[in-house]
Every structure is written in C-alpha cells, then in structure tokens.
Scaffold this motif. Structure first.
Motif, PDB file in Angstrom:
ATOM      1  N   GLY A  98       0.832  -1.223  -0.017  1.00  0.00           N
ATOM      2  CA  GLY A  98      -0.174   0.098  -0.032  1.00  0.00           C
ATOM      3  C   GLY A  98       0.823   1.360  -0.053  1.00  0.00           C
ATOM      4  N   ALA A  99       1.991   1.125   0.886  1.00  0.00           N
ATOM      5  CA  ALA A  99       2.752   2.329   0.938  1.00  0.00           C
ATOM      6  C   ALA A  99       3.490   2.615  -0.375  1.00  0.00           C
ATOM      7  N   ALA A 112       1.170   4.482  -2.455  1.00  0.00           N
ATOM      8  CA  ALA A 112       0.494   5.277  -1.944  1.00  0.00           C
ATOM      9  C   ALA A 112       0.454   6.793  -2.916  1.00  0.00           C
ATOM     10  N   ASP A 113       1.442   6.999  -3.633  1.00  0.00           N
ATOM     11  CA  ASP A 113       1.485   8.345  -4.520  1.00  0.00           C
ATOM     12  C   ASP A 113       0.772   8.270  -5.851  1.00  0.00           C
TER      13      ASP A 113
END
Ligand SMILES: Nc1nc2c(ncn2[C@@H]2O[C@H](COP(=O)(O)OP(=O)(O)O)[C@@H](O)[C@H]2O)c(=O)[nH]1
Ligand SMILES: [Mg+2]
Length: 324
Positions: free
Chosen positions: A46-47, A50-51
């Motif tokens: 997910g991280a 994230a962007d």
C-alpha cells in the motif's frame, strides 16, 4: 460498472511494480482503485502505491479469499460503492488462490457493479527452473487461470530461462497471449482485453491457518510499546513482520546490509532513516531501493520465506540497527 482486472503472479514476480506502471498511465479525469492483499500481516505494498493517485484499499494478513471471503468482500464493497471507480485493479497475494477470487468476482453479488476483464499473471521466468516453485499449487493455479501471461524481468533472464519459458509456454500457452516485459512496463490496453472462457480448475487445497501467532513472540518483551511483530503461516510459507513507532530511526548502511543478507525469499519494508524514508523491496537477489525526504508515520518491514528462519536472531540484529 467498474472495469476490473486481477493482476496475479507468484511472490516477487512484479505485480506491484506493474501496478505502479499502469497507474502512472491513468488517463486524466478517470478514477482508478486498487485492492491489494498481502500475505504478511504488516502491509507494505500500500505504501509503495500510495503516491499513485488511485483509491487504495489494503487487506494484509493472509489470503483475501479465505475466512469465507469476508475481508475481501468488505474491502471490495467499500471500494465499489464509495469510490465508484472507473477501473479497479486487484493484486492478490503471491500465495493467493485465483480460482476462489475469480468465482467471488463473477458471482451474482457483483454482476451490477463490475465487469471482469482479462486476468494478467506475472511470472519471473527464472522461477521455471525452481522445482519448489513450479510444484507449488498456487503458482500453477495462477498461471492456469490467467488470460494473459506476462513474463517479466526480461532484463535479468538468461538464455536458459528464455528456453524454459518457451518450453513452458508451448505446453501450457493454450492460445493465450504472452507478453515479455521489464519492470512491469506493459501496455495498459491489455486491461481492456476480455476474460477468456477458462476451463474449470481443480479445487486447490485450501489449507490456510486461521489462527496466526499474531504478535505472540513480542508480548514477553519489555520494549513492545516501541515495536511489535506479527507472524503468518500458510501453504508452507511463513512471514514475519515488524512495525516500529514513528520515532524509531534506523542506521541506513546497517539496515541495507540486513535487508540484503536476511536468508529469506522476500523482504519488503518502509523505514525511517536519518535522511527520511527508505523503501526496500527484495526478491531473491533483486533488490530495489527508493528514498523519500519525508519521514514515514511508522517503520515496517516484512520477511517471507518457505524455509525455517531464525526470526529471533534476525530480530535481535534488526533491533541493534536502530539509532533511536
Ligand atoms: N531486475 C528486475 N527486477 C524487477 C522487475 N520487476 C520487478 N522487479 C523487482 O522484483 C522485486 C519484487 O517486485 P514486486 O513488484 O514487489 O513483486 P510482487 O511481490 O509480485 O508485487 C522488487 O525488488 C522489484 O523491484 C524487472 O523487470 N527486472
Ligand atoms: Mg506486491
């Protein structure tokens, strides 16, 4: 109706890398969503996504089709009803069961919500020479239920791997499309291909442990307020993940050595270092490192392996790499 694709593939074959590439191609004005399920309890993909400008929903801790599919259904319903995305990309775990996920997505519940397009399966052709991988039921099921096979990592495959791929594809290709890729750089038009009629797959053994030893090992330690650890075990693989509080800072060279040397199949992490955030992603010898100047809201790192690992030894080294 949300156009939906499953992006499958074994551990470390390049699913998240491919998602990042696809999301970077998202047409302005379209809303895309990503549902990502990880084997580990800690949740790192997910991280990494994230962007990307997509609506993101993570389901960490095992396989989303298990426990009666509930975690997946809740996540999926939320995404479809609240975000109403134009497109949804689903990344199941590398140890996921595509048949169960496909049957849920094609069930009546979703027939007014989503159109299921082609399933893309990533593979690292080097894995075709690894008997333990090619005999793995999830690996075989993922490839069998795919509509498009993406042979990724063409920058690192050797002549022998390409021969193994040709041999595998001539036996198992079954008229499907084979795409050769590097860093998951595939044509987004593949997402609009229809789902083929696929033969019924034999029911996979579905032996996921329902009870994971969540954080048990950490309970006896006095320092648990600063970090915790979580284990998961299923289908012959084990993951061990650690989450540290926001104030924990790791020594950059030390953590990179630890990531490189950990005797496991897979390492993923997002860690606070003096310079900001360090993101690490390793499959075998493939290691990708990224940095960001901003500090993360916590540090997290996850290891996955099919062999027995000395989690406590790895943990005590990890704890020593902290600056604070
Ligand atoms: N050399 C090489 N490494 C790749 C390629 N695609 C992905 N990787 C690396 O393989 C590892 C696993 O990739 P990831 O996308 O996280 O795999 P996933 O587990 O299937 O989501 C990471 O270190 C990636 O940087 C590629 O085409 N070539
Ligand atoms: Mg991934």
């Amino acid at each position: 109706m949300t156009k939906t694709n499953l992006i499958t593939g074994f551990l470390g074959s390049g699913k998240t890398t491919t998602l990042r590439h696809l999301l970077a191609q998202k047409p302005e004005g379209e809303k895309w969503a990503v549902l990502v399920n990880e084997f580990g309890e800690v949740g790192i993909d997910g991280a990494l996504l994230a962007d990307s400008g997509a609506v993101l929903k993570e389901i960490p801790g095992g396989c989303m089709c298990c426990v009666n599919g509930l975690p997946m259904q809740v996540g999926l319903n939320m995404l479809l009803q609240q975000a109403k995305p134009d497109r949804l990309l689903i990344e199941p775990t590398g140890l996921g069961h595509p048949k169960q996920i496909l049957s849920l997505l094609t069930s009546d519940v979703y027939k007014n919500w989503l159109t299921l397009n082609a399933t893309l399966c990533l593979m690292d052709p080097r894995q075709l020479s690894d008997q333990r991988v090619i005999n793995n039921e999830n690996f075989r099921d993922q490839l069998a239920s795919a509509d498009v096979i993406v042979a990724n990592k063409s920058d690192v495959t050797q002549a022998l791997d390409n021969q193994a791929l040709d041999a595998w594809f001539s036996q198992n290709g079954d008229g499907r499309q084979l795409v050769i890729a590097t860093q998951g750089e595939i044509d987004p038009a593949l997402l609009d291909l229809p789902r083929r009629n696929i033969a019924e797959l034999p029911d996979g053994k579905h032996h996921h442990s329902q009870v994971s030893a969540r954080g048990l090992a950490a309970l006896s330690l006095p320092e648990t307020r600063r970090w915790r650890r979580a284990l998961n075990e299923a289908d012959g693989y084990t993951s061990c993940g650690w989450i540290f509080d926001a104030d924990t800072v790791f020594e950059t060279a030390g953590i990179l050595d630890w990531v490189r040397q950990a005797p496991v199949d897979r390492v993923k992490g997002l860690l606070r270092i003096k310079e900001g955030t360090l993101m690490v992603n390793r499959q075998g010898d493939d290691l990708r490192i990224e940095t960001k100047p901003a500090a993360p809201s916590d540090s997290r790192i996850e290891l996955i392996t099919r062999d027995k690992a000395q989690w406590n030894t790895l943990q005590s080294t990890l704890l020593k790499i902290r600056l604070s």
